[in-house]
Design an enzyme around this catalytic site. Structure first.
Site: not given
Length: 182
Positions: A54, A56-58
């Protein structure tokens, strides 16, 4: 009925989970337990994200990784976690430039048992909210921060709180390491 989020003063749940610790063939996976940090007399910082692959996660994972040395300097075991499998974690790490050189384990809570015990699963899809836990050397939860799925967290704030907790003193509003305690 929704699970209540485990809060301050609670014991961090016992767990033993597979994590991705490397991209080296045959050394990708390792078992991580709730006792590991205690044996080493370390604090535990565990941050959860909803889903691999996804957007935002990285950005968050990369920032935690950039700051991995700051957590190590503070005798804290840093662990990232989601309900994805270790195979999905490994694939994402191989696929994403910012994730290849991770210095901390990506925990796979595939059964969702740990996220469920923590009370951090969303209704419906049952993915983890963006929640960060700090537990002390005895596994007692000393700080919890929960963000909505759309909002990334502030790694500086996690480190600031860890510093404050480790002073074992009263730290006023906006306190930073080096400031006077009360």
């Amino acid at each position: 009925m929704a699970n209540h989020m485990l809060g301050l003063g609670s014991q961090f749940p016992t767990f033993s989970k597979t994590a991705v610790v490397s991209l080296e063939q045959g050394k990708e996976f390792s078992t991580i337990t709730s006792e590991d940090h205690k044996k080493d007399g370390k604090w535990l910082v565990m941050f959860w994200w909803p889903k691999d692959f996804t957007f935002v996660c990285p950005t968050e994972i990369a920032e935690f990784n950039r700051r991995a040395g700051d957590f190590a300097d503070r005798d804290a075991s840093l662990i990232g976690a989601s309900t994805d499998s270790e195979f999905v974690h490994a694939a994402w790490r191989r696929d994403h430039d910012d994730l290849r050189g991770l210095k901390f384990p990506m925990l796979a809570d595939t059964s969702k048992s740990l996220a469920e015990e923590l009370g951090i699963l969303t209704e419906g899809e049952k993915v983890a909210y963006r929640v960060t836990y700090i537990a002390d050397q005895d596994g007692v939860i000393r700080w919890v921060s929960a963000n909505d799925l759309s909002v990334g967290r502030n790694v500086d704030e996690v480190i600031r709180v860890l510093d404050a907790l480790q002073t074992d003193e009263l730290c006023p509003c906006n306190w930073k390491a080096g400031d006077a305690t009360l």
